[in-house]
Design a protein around this motif. Structure first.
Motif, PDB file in Angstrom:
ATOM      1  N   SER A 131       7.858   7.713  -6.122  1.00 36.39           N
ATOM      2  CA  SER A 131       7.749   8.457  -7.374  1.00 36.39           C
ATOM      3  C   SER A 131       8.730   9.623  -7.417  1.00 36.39           C
ATOM      4  O   SER A 131       9.177  10.029  -8.494  1.00 36.39           O
ATOM      5  CB  SER A 131       6.320   8.970  -7.566  1.00 36.39           C
ATOM      6  OG  SER A 131       5.950   9.837  -6.513  1.00 36.39           O
ATOM      7  N   CYS A 134      11.853   8.524  -8.958  1.00 34.62           N
ATOM      8  CA  CYS A 134      11.756   8.441 -10.426  1.00 34.62           C
ATOM      9  C   CYS A 134      12.048   9.797 -11.049  1.00 34.62           C
ATOM     10  O   CYS A 134      12.765   9.892 -12.055  1.00 34.62           O
ATOM     11  CB  CYS A 134      10.365   7.965 -10.831  1.00 34.62           C
ATOM     12  SG  CYS A 134       9.977   6.278 -10.324  1.00 34.62           S
ATOM     13  N   ARG A 137      15.743  10.566 -10.954  1.00 31.76           N
ATOM     14  CA  ARG A 137      16.531   9.914 -12.017  1.00 31.76           C
ATOM     15  C   ARG A 137      16.539  10.757 -13.282  1.00 31.76           C
ATOM     16  O   ARG A 137      17.552  10.818 -13.992  1.00 31.76           O
ATOM     17  CB  ARG A 137      15.972   8.519 -12.287  1.00 31.76           C
ATOM     18  CG  ARG A 137      16.192   7.546 -11.137  1.00 31.76           C
ATOM     19  CD  ARG A 137      15.756   6.129 -11.479  1.00 31.76           C
ATOM     20  NE  ARG A 137      15.886   5.266 -10.304  1.00 31.76           N
ATOM     21  CZ  ARG A 137      14.901   5.021  -9.452  1.00 31.76           C
ATOM     22  NH1 ARG A 137      13.709   5.539  -9.676  1.00 31.76           N
ATOM     23  NH2 ARG A 137      15.090   4.241  -8.412  1.00 31.76           N
ATOM     24  N   GLU A 138      15.429  11.388 -13.583  1.00 34.20           N
ATOM     25  CA  GLU A 138      15.379  12.292 -14.736  1.00 34.20           C
ATOM     26  C   GLU A 138      16.300  13.489 -14.508  1.00 34.20           C
ATOM     27  O   GLU A 138      17.020  13.921 -15.415  1.00 34.20           O
ATOM     28  CB  GLU A 138      13.946  12.779 -14.958  1.00 34.20           C
ATOM     29  CG  GLU A 138      13.777  13.822 -16.055  1.00 34.20           C
ATOM     30  CD  GLU A 138      14.110  13.308 -17.440  1.00 34.20           C
ATOM     31  OE1 GLU A 138      14.319  14.145 -18.347  1.00 34.20           O
ATOM     32  OE2 GLU A 138      14.180  12.068 -17.629  1.00 34.20           O
ATOM     33  N   GLN A 234       5.125  13.289  -9.989  1.00 33.27           N
ATOM     34  CA  GLN A 234       6.425  13.700 -10.523  1.00 33.27           C
ATOM     35  C   GLN A 234       6.344  15.015 -11.300  1.00 33.27           C
ATOM     36  O   GLN A 234       7.364  15.666 -11.524  1.00 33.27           O
ATOM     37  CB  GLN A 234       6.960  12.629 -11.472  1.00 33.27           C
ATOM     38  CG  GLN A 234       7.166  11.264 -10.846  1.00 33.27           C
ATOM     39  CD  GLN A 234       7.596  10.245 -11.876  1.00 33.27           C
ATOM     40  OE1 GLN A 234       8.373  10.544 -12.770  1.00 33.27           O
ATOM     41  NE2 GLN A 234       7.085   9.032 -11.765  1.00 33.27           N
TER      42      GLN A 234
END
Length: 282
Positions: A131, A134, A137-138, A234
């Motif tokens: 996670s 993830c 990536r943002e 996250q």
């Protein structure tokens, strides 16, 4: 089953592979048990034919200070009335509020130091798994729009390879809410040996991290957050990304805004061209 009990079950499952045979006997008991009984260390040890010190080692293996702390939280499931959907909703909202309230002035110096390193870096590498990757990536998406070169490494072997190849003008960021993702920690240490600035973003507050990494950006968390049961792990990463992004936008704001608009325009042209091609095919 209440959310705290679920967190304990996930902790046991998460550490199960690293347990000794005796610890697995204890883990199997708590994972399968559905009845209220005497859960004292003496009673459970006698029931499972293990020693009381083994009960303590098991509890510490899954992150508790000792068996008493584990017992107290485990027993809550048999003492509390099952919460309904509305109560569960309120608990989740309360958890969000607790996380937000912990983003106070205490993190300001850490944020500004990280922001300065980010603004001076030639290239940014983010080491993260699961996670955390993830959320990374943002982070990449947001900052690439402002002209920052960001690359995410989410493979343990590639992390080590990239850590060896980093240069002093680079910045290496490791993301791990729990602070226990060894692949990320080891790769950060390797990058540090090559005179590259390293930053660990984590909710873990281990003192020795200060000696191992260039910077520690401590984000708030709540019990069991890294397990991702009811609240996304996250969340703290996304909040800190927004904070840093706002600071970064403020640096040479006209230039950053122009870059942002250029990237949006480029994306818009690509989408428009794709639609045009589809129309021709039709």
């Amino acid at each position: 089953m209440n959310i705290y009990f679920q967190d304990i079950m996930e902790r046991i499952r998460m550490h199960y592979k690293k347990m000794t045979n005796t610890e697995r006997i204890i883990a199997d008991f708590f994972l399968s048990n559905t009845e209220k009984m005497e859960f004292s260390a003496k009673a459970v040890a006698a029931r499972l034919h293990v020693s009381e010190p083994a009960m303590t080692r098991f509890s510490k293996k899954i992150g508790f200070s000792g068996y008493r702390e584990f017992q107290y939280l485990y027993e809550i499931n048999f003492q509390m009335v099952q919460c309904d959907d509305e109560e569960l909703l309120h608990r989740i909202i309360d958890t969000y509020q607790k996380i937000l309230l912990h983003f106070d002035g205490g993190i300001t110096k850490q944020v500004y130091r990280f922001y300065e390193s980010l603004s001076e870096a030639a290239r940014v590498y983010i080491f993260a798994l699961g996670s955390s990757a993830c959320a990374a990536r943002e982070f990449k998406l947001r900052f690439m729009r402002l002209g920052l070169l960001v690359e995410i490494i989410d493979n343990p072997h590639l992390m080590q390879m990239q850590a060896v190849l980093t240069k002093p003008e680079d910045l290496v960021i490791g993301m791990s809410i729990s602070g226990e993702t060894e692949a990320v920690l080891d790769a950060l240490r390797t990058a540090g040996l090559h005179h590259t600035e390293t930053v660990l973003i984590t909710a873990c507050r281990k003192q020795h991290f200060q000696e191992q990494f260039g910077q520690i950006l401590t984000v708030p968390a709540v019990e069991g957050l890294s397990l991702g049961d009811n609240i996304s792990p996250q969340l703290p990463f996304l909040i800190i990304t927004d904070v840093i992004y706002s600071l970064f936008m403020g640096m040479d704001s006209k230039y950053r805004t122009a870059l942002f608009q250029d990237t949006l325009t480029a994306i818009g042209k690509k989408e428009s061209g794709r639609r045009g091609t589809e129309d021709e095919v039709c």
